[in-house]
Design an enzyme around this catalytic site. Structure first.
Site, PDB file in Angstrom:
ATOM      1  CB  SER A 152      -2.330  13.685  -0.557  1.00 27.32           C
ATOM      2  OG  SER A 152      -1.526  13.035  -0.806  1.00 27.32           O
ATOM      3  CE1 TYR A 166       4.363  18.541  -0.055  1.00 26.98           C
ATOM      4  CE2 TYR A 166       4.420  17.829  -2.288  1.00 26.98           C
ATOM      5  CZ  TYR A 166       3.674  18.243  -1.477  1.00 26.98           C
ATOM      6  OH  TYR A 166       2.284  18.745  -1.455  1.00 26.98           O
ATOM      7  CE  LYS A 170       1.498  16.405   1.115  1.00 24.42           C
ATOM      8  NZ  LYS A 170       0.563  16.884   2.076  1.00 24.42           N
TER       9      LYS A 170
END
Length: 326
Positions: A152, A166, A170
């Site tokens: 991650s 982004y 995650k």
């Protein structure tokens, strides 16, 4: 810190049984470092993967044999995902350890992300890894053992401006991994999240920009200062970091060797710091503090907004403090 807390759970690699390890995203960075580590570790059977255009680089670096193979894998392709798992099942009988490392990152404010960009970000960082997990779970459940390790980011704990998509990918991966930890534990399958922060590498140069973000960074509009501030800021933090991709790769190997590893494994100093800040500092104080730490943040968008100026920082915190008692 990981070795300090979990050294007693490290498992000596078994001599007769060699677990099958599948690693995605091995063309560069952490993935390439993992490939190098497991290439010389004879106690595992290893498959390293990358997109078709990067296979030449891997084949020049590593020689394939009966315990090390290189396969093409674009994690967004359902056909390639299925082919890789079928190939390993036919070749070695199973997949015992899955390391979901492949990923991409967009630097773009929310307003500048297109639907196509959003889909690619999520397909690479979330949907692809989750589909691979679905393919290997039956194999691991049948054997009664297995490890799923998802790489991650600190952005899965705390989001940053210009990195919303982004962070969203995650956060999604971390949420699913937490649920998987409960679901797979009865079958003897471990799930762990490796959370790197800033790493001393050139990876920041591989960050993608949406078309609108590219135009904004080189232009003069509402978000231009955001990009021109954040890009050098991130590059500077990466340069200051003492953690290398190889350090993270060694940590991943340690997690693989650990009996019943933890779900969350911070991989850098800043990830450790944010891990505890997020848990012990109230959000109403944490976010204003982090906002004040951003580079030249008071100049962001100031010529393109009619908002009232912020009060001085001391006055701001005094207002926050007094509201606690209202």
């Amino acid at each position: 810190m990981y070795r300090f807390f979990y050294w007693h759970k490290f498992r000596t690699p078994e001599r007769e049984y060699k677990p099958v390890v599948l690693i995605t995203g091995c063309a560069s960075g952490i993935g390439l470092s993992l490939a190098k580590l497991f290439y010389i570790d004879k106690s595992y059977r290893v498959c390293v993967t990358a997109r078709e255009e990067s296979l030449g680089k891997l084949r020049r670096s590593f020689a394939e044999d009966d315990r090390f193979c290189i396969l093409a894998l674009d994690v967004t392709s359902s056909e390639q995902r299925e082919n890789v798992v079928k190939t390993l099942t036919s070749k070695w009988g199973s997949v015992d350890i899955l390391v979901n490392n492949a990923g991409i990152s967009y630097r773009s404010v929310v307003e500048h992300m297109s639907a196509k960009d959003e889909e690619l970000q999520m397909a690479t960082n979330y949907h692809g890894p989750m589909e691979l997990i679905r393919l290997v779970i039956p194999l691991m459940r049948h054997s009664g053992r297995g490890k799923i390790i998802n790489v991650s980011s600190v952005s899965g704990m705390l989001a940053m401006p210009t990195m919303a998509s982004y962070s969203a990918s995650k956060y999604a991966l971390e949420g699913a991994s937490e649920a998987l930890w409960y679901e797979l534990r009865p079958f003897g399958i471990n799930v762990s999240m490796i959370q790197p922060g800033f790493i001393k590498s050139e990876s920041f140069k591989n960050v993608r920009y949406s078309e609108a973000a590219k135009e904004s960074e080189s232009g003069d509009e509402a978000y231009s200062e955001f990009y021109r501030s954040m890009s050098p800021f991130v590059a500077e933090l990466m340069d200051y970091s003492r953690t290398t991709p190889n350090n993270v790769a060694v940590l991943v190997r340690d997690v693989i060797r650990t009996q019943n590893p933890p779900l969350w494994v911070p991989a850098t100093f800043d990830a450790e710091l944010f891990y505890y800040l997020r848990r012990f500092v109230p959000r109403r104080f944490l976010h204003p503090f982090l906002y004040a730490c951003l580079p030249r943040v008071r100049k962001w968008g100031h010529r393109f907004s009619h908002r009232r100026p912020d009060p001085p920082l001391l006055k701001y915190w005094w207002i926050k403090f007094t509201r606690l008692f209202q």
